[in-house]
Design an enzyme around this catalytic site. Structure first.
Site, PDB file in Angstrom:
ATOM      1  N   CYS A 131      21.168  28.540  29.714  1.00 14.53           N
ATOM      2  CA  CYS A 131      19.752  28.477  29.338  1.00 14.53           C
ATOM      3  C   CYS A 131      18.878  28.624  30.579  1.00 14.53           C
ATOM      4  O   CYS A 131      18.694  27.663  31.333  1.00 14.53           O
ATOM      5  CB  CYS A 131      19.457  27.152  28.634  1.00 14.53           C
ATOM      6  SG  CYS A 131      17.708  26.912  28.237  1.00 14.53           S
ATOM      7  N   CYS A 134      15.742  26.430  30.536  1.00 14.75           N
ATOM      8  CA  CYS A 134      15.983  25.029  30.890  1.00 14.75           C
ATOM      9  C   CYS A 134      16.154  24.840  32.390  1.00 14.75           C
ATOM     10  O   CYS A 134      15.618  23.898  32.977  1.00 14.75           O
ATOM     11  CB  CYS A 134      17.245  24.518  30.185  1.00 14.75           C
ATOM     12  SG  CYS A 134      17.336  24.843  28.420  1.00 14.75           S
ATOM     13  N   ASP A 135      16.913  25.735  33.019  1.00 17.71           N
ATOM     14  CA  ASP A 135      17.382  25.489  34.379  1.00 17.71           C
ATOM     15  C   ASP A 135      16.822  26.429  35.437  1.00 17.71           C
ATOM     16  O   ASP A 135      17.036  26.212  36.633  1.00 17.71           O
ATOM     17  CB  ASP A 135      18.918  25.574  34.408  1.00 17.71           C
ATOM     18  CG  ASP A 135      19.566  24.534  33.509  1.00 17.71           C
ATOM     19  OD1 ASP A 135      18.985  23.449  33.366  1.00 17.71           O
ATOM     20  OD2 ASP A 135      20.644  24.808  32.946  1.00 17.71           O
TER      21      ASP A 135
END
Length: 305
Positions: A131, A134-135
């Site tokens: 992701c 997300c990261d």
């Protein structure tokens, strides 16, 4: 006994819940985490009708959820542990008890597919991610690799260009599968470099990602890229553990349905990424959720008549 239970609160499940609530079916939507599903990992959605400038995945889901609540849909945080599916009754065993329903919609989606190579499991969460939304911010001014060549891989590589100093898109073929518009954007992005005809064979590192070993599928030549992050986007596996041996699945494990979204068990419907189909998008999930809810309502009417 409920008229309808929906499992999963992604776009398909929320849309099904909206239609069911408006039809005044006795409906519960079960979600083990927070509503949204995989769309919450999408930074920006620009191909959903009605949003000419695009919309964030979070905002789109939040709007869907608020709309369902306006019509009185009951959303409960419960994890389904076991299903017992028969034409007459569907029983759900959850972490909070047992529920029974006349009809059921499965909208529990799919999970990112792994590469299955050395170092992947060891370094997941330590430089290996599924992701970028997300990261991605953790990789500011660092070099990363994106594995894959479809829409998701290219979209996430473009998102990573906000942070990373260099992004390698590693693809096993000599052309991308992504839509032409996304390809044009990737080719125009100076930070992105395409590595063609190549597969990853090992992710290198112990406490964190230090590099990735590669192999050219045409020449057999092996090489290593030094980098700090690996983002994997090579497809999805269906979350089918609850229905294996109970419903007809295709060769990849996705649930087979007819045009009314009904599965091989009468009164059990499927919508969204869990379903066997050619396109997995928010727009298709929404249409399938609406169809499944309408068909479930007709099914309930038929057995109550």
């Amino acid at each position: 006994m409920e008229d309808l239970i929906i499992i999963g609160a992604g776009p398909a499940g929320l849309t099904a819940g909206l239609y069911a609530a408006r039809a005044r079916l006795r409906t519960i939507l079960l979600e083990r985490f927070s509503p949204g599903g995989l769309i919450l990992t999408t930074d920006w959605v620009e191909n959903y009708p009605g949003f000419p400038d695009g919309v964030s995945g979070f905002e789109l889901v939040d709007r869907m959820k608020r709309q369902t609540e306006k019509f009185g849909l009951e959303i409960q945080n419960q994890e389904v542990i076991r299903l017992e599916l028969t034409p007459g009754k569907k029983t759900l065993v959850t972490d909070k008890g047992t529920l029974e329903t006349k009809s059921l919609i499965l909208a529990f989606g799919a999970a990112p597919q792994k590469l299955g190579i050395e170092g992947e499991d060891l370094l997941t969460g330590k430089g290996v991610s599924y992701c970028a939304t997300c990261d991605g911010p953790f990789y500011r001014d660092q070099e990363v690799a994106v594995i894959g060549g479809g829409d998701t891989a290219v979209e996430e590589a473009l998102f990573l260009s906000r942070f990373a100093s260099k992004i390698y898109i590693i693809h096993r073929r000599d052309e991308l599968r992504a839509t032409k518009l996304l390809q044009e954007r990737a080719f125009a992005e100076e930070k992105i470099e395409l590595v063609w005809d190549t597969i990853p064979t090992r992710i290198v590192g112990e406490a964190g990602v230090e590099g990735i070993d590669l192999k050219n599928v045409k020449t057999g030549q092996e090489s290593r890229l030094s980098l700090q992050g690996v983002f994997v986007f090579v497809g999805y596996n269906p979350n089918n553990e609850l229905v294996k041996g109970q419903l007809e699945l295709d060769r990849r494990g996705f649930v087979v349905t007819n045009n009314d979204m009904e599965t091989s068990v009468p009164g059990v419907f499927a919508a969204g990424d869990i379903r066997s189909k050619v396109l997995r998008q928010v727009s298709t999930a929404v249409g399938e959720g609406a169809t499944a809810a309408f068909a479930a309502g007709k099914y309930v009417e038929s057995i109550d008549a």
